[in-house]
Design a protein around this motif. Structure first.
Motif, PDB file in Angstrom:
ATOM      1  N   MET A 122       0.931  -6.202   7.939  1.00  0.00           N
ATOM      2  CA  MET A 122       1.870  -5.516   8.811  1.00  0.00           C
ATOM      3  C   MET A 122       1.428  -4.061   8.880  1.00  0.00           C
ATOM      4  N   ASP A 123       1.150  -3.587  10.079  1.00  0.00           N
ATOM      5  CA  ASP A 123       0.587  -2.241  10.231  1.00  0.00           C
ATOM      6  C   ASP A 123       0.789  -1.785  11.667  1.00  0.00           C
ATOM      7  N   HIS A 124       0.185  -0.630  11.989  1.00  0.00           N
ATOM      8  CA  HIS A 124       0.231  -0.163  13.375  1.00  0.00           C
ATOM      9  C   HIS A 124      -1.088  -0.446  14.097  1.00  0.00           C
ATOM     10  N   GLY A 180      -0.835  -0.814   3.853  1.00  0.00           N
ATOM     11  CA  GLY A 180      -2.028  -0.557   3.042  1.00  0.00           C
ATOM     12  C   GLY A 180      -3.267  -1.014   3.769  1.00  0.00           C
ATOM     13  N   ASN A 181      -4.380  -0.444   3.383  1.00  0.00           N
ATOM     14  CA  ASN A 181      -5.664  -0.811   3.972  1.00  0.00           C
ATOM     15  C   ASN A 181      -6.662  -1.033   2.843  1.00  0.00           C
ATOM     16  N   PRO A 182      -6.384  -2.067   2.014  1.00  0.00           N
ATOM     17  CA  PRO A 182      -7.189  -2.241   0.805  1.00  0.00           C
ATOM     18  C   PRO A 182      -8.670  -2.480   1.068  1.00  0.00           C
ATOM     19  N   ILE A 237     -16.895   4.938   2.819  1.00  0.00           N
ATOM     20  CA  ILE A 237     -17.595   5.331   1.597  1.00  0.00           C
ATOM     21  C   ILE A 237     -17.312   4.381   0.442  1.00  0.00           C
ATOM     22  N   ASN A 238     -16.201   3.643   0.540  1.00  0.00           N
ATOM     23  CA  ASN A 238     -15.879   2.762  -0.590  1.00  0.00           C
ATOM     24  C   ASN A 238     -16.796   1.543  -0.711  1.00  0.00           C
ATOM     25  N   VAL A 239     -17.738   1.376   0.204  1.00  0.00           N
ATOM     26  CA  VAL A 239     -18.725   0.318  -0.039  1.00  0.00           C
ATOM     27  C   VAL A 239     -19.631   0.740  -1.203  1.00  0.00           C
ATOM     28  N   GLY A 291       0.832  -1.213   0.000  1.00  0.00           N
ATOM     29  CA  GLY A 291       0.000   0.000   0.000  1.00  0.00           C
ATOM     30  C   GLY A 291       0.858   1.250   0.000  1.00  0.00           C
ATOM     31  N   PHE A 292       0.198   2.394   0.208  1.00  0.00           N
ATOM     32  CA  PHE A 292       0.889   3.676   0.109  1.00  0.00           C
ATOM     33  C   PHE A 292       1.124   4.345   1.460  1.00  0.00           C
ATOM     34  N   GLY A 293       0.924   3.594   2.542  1.00  0.00           N
ATOM     35  CA  GLY A 293       1.028   4.192   3.873  1.00  0.00           C
ATOM     36  C   GLY A 293       2.404   4.723   4.219  1.00  0.00           C
ATOM     37  N   ARG A 333      -5.800   9.754   4.930  1.00  0.00           N
ATOM     38  CA  ARG A 333      -6.513   8.570   4.456  1.00  0.00           C
ATOM     39  C   ARG A 333      -7.230   7.842   5.604  1.00  0.00           C
ATOM     40  N   SER A 334      -6.980   6.521   5.763  1.00  0.00           N
ATOM     41  CA  SER A 334      -7.760   5.810   6.785  1.00  0.00           C
ATOM     42  C   SER A 334      -7.072   5.789   8.147  1.00  0.00           C
ATOM     43  N   VAL A 335      -5.997   6.564   8.291  1.00  0.00           N
ATOM     44  CA  VAL A 335      -5.291   6.535   9.572  1.00  0.00           C
ATOM     45  C   VAL A 335      -6.000   7.467  10.571  1.00  0.00           C
ATOM     46  N   SER A 381      10.735  -3.300  11.973  1.00  0.00           N
ATOM     47  CA  SER A 381      10.588  -2.644  10.673  1.00  0.00           C
ATOM     48  C   SER A 381      10.310  -3.701   9.608  1.00  0.00           C
ATOM     49  N   GLU A 382       9.708  -3.283   8.514  1.00  0.00           N
ATOM     50  CA  GLU A 382       9.447  -4.204   7.412  1.00  0.00           C
ATOM     51  C   GLU A 382      10.771  -4.802   6.933  1.00  0.00           C
ATOM     52  N   PHE A 383      11.797  -3.951   6.883  1.00  0.00           N
ATOM     53  CA  PHE A 383      13.134  -4.370   6.452  1.00  0.00           C
ATOM     54  C   PHE A 383      13.630  -5.556   7.283  1.00  0.00           C
ATOM     55  N   ASN A 390     -10.451  -1.030   3.108  1.00  0.00           N
ATOM     56  CA  ASN A 390     -11.091   0.264   3.296  1.00  0.00           C
ATOM     57  C   ASN A 390     -10.980   1.154   2.062  1.00  0.00           C
ATOM     58  N   LEU A 391      -9.813   1.197   1.446  1.00  0.00           N
ATOM     59  CA  LEU A 391      -9.563   2.260   0.461  1.00  0.00           C
ATOM     60  C   LEU A 391      -9.662   1.861  -0.991  1.00  0.00           C
ATOM     61  N   SER A 392      -9.752   0.572  -1.266  1.00  0.00           N
ATOM     62  CA  SER A 392      -9.970   0.188  -2.655  1.00  0.00           C
ATOM     63  C   SER A 392     -11.451   0.378  -2.950  1.00  0.00           C
TER      64      SER A 392
HETATM   65  N1  LIG Z   1     -13.296   6.818  -2.008  1.00  0.00           N
HETATM   66  C1  LIG Z   1     -12.004   7.112  -2.187  1.00  0.00           C
HETATM   67  N2  LIG Z   1     -11.054   6.178  -1.960  1.00  0.00           N
HETATM   68  C2  LIG Z   1      -9.747   6.481  -2.138  1.00  0.00           C
HETATM   69  C3  LIG Z   1      -9.353   7.763  -2.570  1.00  0.00           C
HETATM   70  C4  LIG Z   1     -10.381   8.736  -2.799  1.00  0.00           C
HETATM   71  O1  LIG Z   1     -10.110   9.882  -3.173  1.00  0.00           O
HETATM   72  N3  LIG Z   1     -11.690   8.366  -2.596  1.00  0.00           N
HETATM   73  N4  LIG Z   1      -8.018   8.057  -2.710  1.00  0.00           N
HETATM   74  C5  LIG Z   1      -7.074   6.995  -2.943  1.00  0.00           C
HETATM   75  C6  LIG Z   1      -5.666   7.409  -2.704  1.00  0.00           C
HETATM   76  S1  LIG Z   1      -5.148   8.863  -3.412  1.00  0.00           S
HETATM   77  C7  LIG Z   1      -4.779   6.663  -2.005  1.00  0.00           C
HETATM   78  S2  LIG Z   1      -3.132   7.120  -1.938  1.00  0.00           S
HETATM   79  C8  LIG Z   1      -5.221   5.390  -1.343  1.00  0.00           C
HETATM   80  C9  LIG Z   1      -4.479   5.021  -0.073  1.00  0.00           C
HETATM   81  O2  LIG Z   1      -4.667   3.667   0.185  1.00  0.00           O
HETATM   82  P1  LIG Z   1      -3.814   2.869   1.283  1.00  0.00           P
HETATM   83  O3  LIG Z   1      -2.372   3.047   1.088  1.00  0.00           O
HETATM   84  O4  LIG Z   1      -4.343   1.492   1.317  1.00  0.00           O
HETATM   85  O5  LIG Z   1      -4.318   3.652   2.559  1.00  0.00           O
HETATM   86  P2  LIG Z   1      -3.875   4.271   3.903  1.00  0.00           P
HETATM   87  O6  LIG Z   1      -5.034   4.645   4.723  1.00  0.00           O
HETATM   88  O7  LIG Z   1      -2.881   5.306   3.646  1.00  0.00           O
HETATM   89  O8  LIG Z   1      -3.288   2.983   4.588  1.00  0.00           O
HETATM   90  C10 LIG Z   1      -2.035   2.895   4.916  1.00  0.00           C
HETATM   91  C11 LIG Z   1      -1.866   1.938   6.074  1.00  0.00           C
HETATM   92  O9  LIG Z   1      -0.480   1.894   6.312  1.00  0.00           O
HETATM   93  C12 LIG Z   1      -0.226   1.949   7.698  1.00  0.00           C
HETATM   94  N5  LIG Z   1       1.132   2.448   7.860  1.00  0.00           N
HETATM   95  C13 LIG Z   1       1.570   3.716   7.946  1.00  0.00           C
HETATM   96  N6  LIG Z   1       2.911   3.745   8.069  1.00  0.00           N
HETATM   97  C14 LIG Z   1       3.341   2.460   8.028  1.00  0.00           C
HETATM   98  C15 LIG Z   1       4.629   1.843   8.099  1.00  0.00           C
HETATM   99  O10 LIG Z   1       5.657   2.494   8.219  1.00  0.00           O
HETATM  100  N7  LIG Z   1       4.674   0.472   7.992  1.00  0.00           N
HETATM  101  C16 LIG Z   1       3.537  -0.275   7.887  1.00  0.00           C
HETATM  102  N8  LIG Z   1       3.646  -1.584   7.761  1.00  0.00           N
HETATM  103  N9  LIG Z   1       2.315   0.297   7.858  1.00  0.00           N
HETATM  104  C17 LIG Z   1       2.212   1.633   7.915  1.00  0.00           C
HETATM  105  C18 LIG Z   1      -1.324   2.825   8.243  1.00  0.00           C
HETATM  106  O11 LIG Z   1      -1.556   2.572   9.616  1.00  0.00           O
HETATM  107  C19 LIG Z   1      -2.521   2.434   7.351  1.00  0.00           C
HETATM  108  O12 LIG Z   1      -3.310   1.425   7.924  1.00  0.00           O
HETATM  109  O13 LIG Z   1      -6.635   5.476  -1.087  1.00  0.00           O
HETATM  110  C20 LIG Z   1      -7.396   5.666  -2.242  1.00  0.00           C
HETATM  111  N10 LIG Z   1      -8.798   5.529  -1.905  1.00  0.00           N
END
Ligand SMILES: Nc1nc2c(c(=O)[nH]1)N[C@H]1C(S)=C(S)[C@@H](COP(=O)(O)OP(=O)(O)OC[C@H]3O[C@@H](n4cnc5c(=O)[nH]c(N)nc54)[C@H](O)[C@@H]3O)O[C@H]1N2
Ligand SMILES: Nc1nc2c(c(=O)[nH]1)N[C@H]1C(S)=C(S)[C@@H](COP(=O)(O)OP(=O)(O)OC[C@H]3O[C@@H](n4cnc5c(=O)[nH]c(N)nc54)[C@H](O)[C@@H]3O)O[C@H]1N2
Ligand SMILES: [Mo]
Length: 651
Positions: free
Chosen positions: A397-399, A372-374, A624-626, A105-107, A553-555, A447-449, A376-378
């Protein structure tokens, strides 16, 4: 008391350089580094609260957990590694490596994350993802016109006489860019905002334009057409530097001004004001946001914006340009991921739920999810949830125990950036910053590393992943060393790798095949996701789910997640038509799902649109992604979240 220099790795273009204060082993304060032009000594309200909301939050998980009969049970790292090793061995033996999915994911997007993929490639090449839920669509558009997406340094916007902020809300999502834009405004730069929602950014605009969602190509065509009709174009630039101009003219002359104005629902007077202000105050820049990417044919918006800049000669000059984002991994040697071996099968990130469900030969049997939190955010969360539920074993792997943990079997506690050594690029500028460990990991977080190194050891290919963080970072930073900046220098403090006054395409050499700026030469008007059918079915409101101000995002700290339902902003006219009122509970319905919501009257929202904040959790009924549809964009393998149409009905 100690002060340690580090950087914020949260999913934000800011990529801030931070000075952390540690007292008696506890981090007491995070402050912005003044020796970083963009961070400029201050932090956003989000990261200012990182210590209470993430680092020391009572809900942060600090030990490995295993799910037993639906409940989480604390286990040791030894047991967690044993489980992973035996699961990996069993799955590979029975179904082959491609039955394992790695979802990154992009976290957190730091340099060392490149090595996660190295682990999975060494394992034999698992299934990974392609495409993106973030940008991508705009890159694709700009690559067609310019060869590559290259943005102007934020500081260069101070040289613009006009800045159009198009589909972006920096007052909420990038307050460091916002501070620079406000400074420009105080110096006399006109700020124009184009957004279907009257956002916080829009409230400061000198001119605010509120088009119908997804119709920006028409608005850009209308503005360009007027500029050409009034003979305000830069003929020199067009003849010297561009290709396909005649074909482009054919496209824009295929529409009348009235037709265009109706399509984007912007009055011709406003189009005229926009066209004159932009073209008569050179240099003018366009700063684009992610709101433009989230449409089926979002790349066309970027192409028509590029064209607008090209016909006015606003490309290749200081204060001009169509800026978008930057390459956070652009200065690193990504080959250490070993992705170039290309041994892995790829599933599309935008439609990951659908893809997992239909993948065979072999089906996905095990998944690893990091940062990532797919669920929720996908888009189409219910389908994504069902898909991961069907996977035999999911490791994350997350917090925090977020929505994705509902489908996980093993939870690994990750360190935060305050507990790691690493290096950070940014998708909002060209600076590289050191990440230095500020304090030891809380609890048993790793760490992930470290986790992937240990796992490699146990799987028998440890030597391929071996090495200290510093050794790996030095290797990954080799392209930067070639520019004369050694890893040792980066450790000392952040550096801007592209001089502020280096203007993209100033030499008139474009990275396209022709070496020229290439105008869009073909335009089909069919690029909308089932919208006509949706309208027939009564889904007549565009659903815009944008970034929350208080969270990334979902944090959202679970300690703050209130029970209750998600608020939806709607125009009073829509409420009147429905015979409903502000504060009423209702059902928001899309072609793929429904959600109980509370209606909130808002004059900043058009009558054909509803607005919500993304990031609320599914387990609290706030995701909202439902409702969002899971489809793939036409270009750039991106996610058209905002193609979703909804209707409101009484509860
Ligand atoms: N409806 C709707 N949905 C969207 C969007 C939208 O505009 N509308 N936007 C989209 C966009 S732009 C994005 S970028 C995506 C994001 O999608 P994701 O990357 O899936 O979402 P995040 O909520 O950022 O989830 C990141 C997770 O990483 C964890 N995390 C943070 N730091 C670390 C770390 O160092 N290590 C580990 N292992 N975990 C960590 C956080 O606790 C969190 O649970 O969502 C998308 N989803
Ligand atoms: N506080 C905070 N900051 C964040 C994040 C966060 O969650 N919280 N997330 C980070 C991430 S991952 C990203 S990618 C960036 C995103 O940064 P931004 O692009 O600034 O943010 P968004 O809220 O995603 O959307 C931008 C705007 O696009 C508008 N928009 C929607 N549809 C259209 C359209 O058809 N035309 C036009 N012209 N505009 C449209 C929306 O109304 C919204 O105001 O922000 C980052 N920063
Ligand atoms: Mo994003």
């Amino acid at each position: 008391m100690k002060k340690i220099l580090t950087a914020c790795t949260r999913d934000c273009p800011g990529g801030c350089s931070i000075i952390a204060t540690v007292q008696d082993g506890k981090i007491t304060k995070l402050k912005g580094n003044p020796d970083h032009d963009i961070t400029d000594g201050f932090l956003c309200p989000n990261t200012s609260k990182y210590l209470e909301n993430v680092q020391y939050n009572s809900k942060r998980v600090l030990h490995p957990l295993k799910k037993v009969n639906g409940a989480w049970k604390r286990i040791s790292w030894d047991e967690a590694f044993d489980i992973m090793v035996s699961r990996l061995r069993y799955t590979i033996k029975k179904h082959g490596t491609e039955s394992i999915l790695y979802y990154q994911g992009f976290g957190s997007r730091t340099a060392l994350k490149i090595l996660n993929r190295r682990f999975f490639n060494l394992l034999g090449g698992v299934s990974t993802i392609y495409g993106t839920v973030c940008g991508g669509i705009g890159q694709a558009g700009q690559e067609m016109d310019l060869g590559r997406r290259i943005s102007h340094d934020h500081m260069d916007h101070l040289n613009s006489r006009v800045v159009i902020i198009w589909g972006r809300n920096p007052a909420v999502t990038d307050i460091h860019l916002w501070r620079i834009l406000r400074k420009a405004q105080r110096n006399g730069t006109k700020l124009i905002v184009v957004d279907p929602i009257k956002t916080k950014t829009a409230r400061y605009a000198d001119i605010f334009v509120q088009p119908k969602p997804g119709t920006d190509p028409y608005l850009a065509i209308a503005v360009s057409k007027l500029i050409l009709q009034k003979d305000l174009a830069d003929k020199d630039f067009i003849s010297r530097n561009t290709k396909n101009f005649e074909k482009y003219l054919q496209i824009i002359y295929g529409f009348s001004m009235e037709e265009l104005s109706i399509k984007c629902d912007v009055p011709t007077e406003t189009i005229t004001e926009l066209a004159l202000t932009y073209s008569q105050n050179k240099p003018s820049s366009i700063v684009t946001g992610w709101g433009l990417h989230r449409y089926m044919a979002g790349h066309l918006t970027f192409r028509f914006l590029d064209a607008l800049a090209a016909i006015t000669g606003n490309i290749g000059i200081s204060g001009g340009g169509v800026s978008q984002g930057f390459e956070e991994f652009g200065f690193f040697d990504g080959s250490y991921s070993l992705d170039n071996l290309d041994k892995s099968r790829k599933l599309p990130m935008p439609t990951i739920g659908r893809a997992i469900l239909k993948t065979e030969d072999p089906p996905i049997k095990m998944a690893f999810i990091t940062s990532g939190n797919p669920v929720n955010l996908s888009p189409n969360s219910n389908r994504v949830k069902k898909a991961f539920e069907g996977v035999d074993y999911v490791v994350m792997m997350d917090h925090f125990l977020n929505d994705t943990s509902d489908v996980a079997d093993l939870f690994l506690p990750a360190t935060t950036f305050l507990e790691e050594g690493d290096m950070l690029g940014s998708y909002g500028h060209n600076w590289i910053s050191p990440i230095n460990p500020v304090s030891p990991p809380e609890g048993e977080a790793k760490s992930e590393f470290e986790v992937f190194q240990t796992l490699a050891d146990k799987m028998g290919f440890g030597e391929e992943m071996a090495g200290s963080t510093a050794e790996w970072l030095e290797k990954i930073a080799a392209p930067i060393a070639d520019m004369g900046i050694q890893w040792e220098d980066i450790k000392k403090g952040p550096v801007n790798l592209v001089p502020e006054d280096e203007i993209p395409y100033a030499d008139g050499e474009f990275l396209t095949e022709s070496g020229k700026f290439e105008f869009i030469d073909e335009f089909h008007e069919t690029s909308c996701y089932r919208k006509n059918k949706d309208l027939e079915d009564g889904y007549n409101l565009h659903l815009i789910s944008s970034s929350p101000e208080k969270w990334i995002r979902s944090v959202v700290p679970e300690t703050e997640m209130k029970q209750g339902v998600l608020s939806v902003e709607v125009s009073s006219k829509v409420l009147q038509k429905l015979g409903m009122h502000d504060g009423e509970t209702a059902v928001l319905e899309s072609p793929v799902g429904e959600l109980e919501v509370i209606l909130q009257e808002s004059e900043g929202v058009r009558i054909d649109t509803v607005k919500v904040q993304m990031g609320g959790w599914m387990k609290y009924g706030k995701n909202i992604n439902v409702l969002t549809v899971d489809v793939m964009s036409e270009a750039g393998n991106g996610t058209p979240y905002y193609e979703t149409m909804v209707k409101i009905r009484k509860k």
